[in-house]
Design an enzyme around this catalytic site. Structure first.
Site, PDB file in Angstrom:
ATOM      1  CG  HIS A   1       5.246  -8.606  -0.179  1.00 38.68           C
ATOM      2  ND1 HIS A   1       5.589  -7.847  -1.276  1.00 38.68           N
ATOM      3  CD2 HIS A   1       6.377  -8.724   0.555  1.00 38.68           C
ATOM      4  CE1 HIS A   1       6.862  -7.521  -1.212  1.00 38.68           C
ATOM      5  NE2 HIS A   1       7.364  -8.028  -0.110  1.00 38.68           N
TER       6      HIS A   1
ATOM      7  CD  GLU B   1       5.359 -11.748  -3.506  1.00 30.22           C
ATOM      8  OE1 GLU B   1       4.672 -10.705  -3.478  1.00 30.22           O
ATOM      9  OE2 GLU B   1       6.590 -11.751  -3.702  1.00 30.22           O
TER      10      GLU B   1
END
Length: 261
Positions: free
Chosen positions: A138, A143
């Protein structure tokens, strides 16, 4: 994508700090995108040393924030605004009037996100964006499986991220916010130069996926492959799983000094 392998975190910090110093010498009011966390600290420390020695003047630089907690007061010691004031602005002698960041306390968070994207564009865009990388690939708080076209937006922190960040909140996970505002991957890719610093063996898989793997949302940092000027600086431990490590060492060793990063 250029990959530079350095002996350790300090060497990486010095290399990137010199690249920033070169930028500031030719463009004193450059807009620098900065990240929080432990990884970029060697960069800030090396750049601070250059400012104190008179090697570069950073006082006219502008600073843009990568992400911020939602609901945490701006003056909270662990808001990223406060952290960056301590770690970047004050050491580099940059006033808070030169700081740009999303409003994590806004009543209308989506509107605040859109406003920050507009503000970055109206400021002329980020000249150099410093990035770290998570063990899962990330960047910012994008994410895995974040859209590669995403804009600045609100994201929900994973439980593991809140556990990891509890150390900054007296070890109390209940004090860690559940949400953040983060520049999206699409927003990050608009910076003129992306510089990602990775250190430690824990980042080796992520670095290999970023540099040599496919461009895929499962590794958000792999989107750097789409950028015309992206630099990955990795220490030996973080570069340990790169199949083309010897090639990267060769190309950097033979690079003209004037070219910089």
């Amino acid at each position: 994508m250029e990959v530079v392998i350095v002996p350790d975190a300090a060497a990486g910090g010095e290399l990137i700090a010199e690249a920033i110093a070169r930028l500031l010498r030719r463009k004193p009011d450059a807009l620098l995108g900065v990240a929080t966390g432990s990884t970029p600290l060697p960069v800030y420390q090396a750049l601070t040393a250059k400012v104190r020695s008179g090697a570069v003047d950073a006082s006219r630089a502008r600073i843009a924030q990568l992400d911020e907690y939602v609901g945490l007061p701006a003056d909270h010691p662990e808001s990223y605004r406060s952290v960056l004031r301590r770690e970047v602005l004050e050491p580099l002698r940059i006033g808070m009037d030169a700081f740009m960041g999303p409003d994590g306390t806004a009543e209308d968070v989506p509107a605040a996100c859109e406003a920050y994207d507009r503000a970055l564009a109206e400021a002329g865009g980020v000249d150099l964006q410093l990035l770290g990388i998570g063990t899962d690939g990330h960047i910012g708080f994008n994410e895995p499986c974040s859209s590669l076209a995403s804009r600045t937006r609100i994201k929900t922190l994973t439980e593991q991220t809140r556990i990891d960040n509890a150390r900054f909140f007296d070890g109390d996970i209940e004090q860690v916010p559940h949400h953040v505002i983060t520049q999206g991957i699409g927003t990050i890719l608009e910076a003129r130069h992306l510089v990602l610093l990775a250190t430690g063996e824990g980042k080796a898989d992520a670095v290999a996926a970023t540099v040599e793997g496919p461009v895929a949302a499962v590794c958000p940092a792999s989107a750097l492959q789409l950028h015309p000027h992206a630099t990955v600086v990795a220490d030996e431990a973080a570069a340990a799983k790169l199949k083309l490590a010897d090639y990267f060492r060769h190309t950097y060793a033979d690079k003209p000094d004037w070219q910089g990063l």
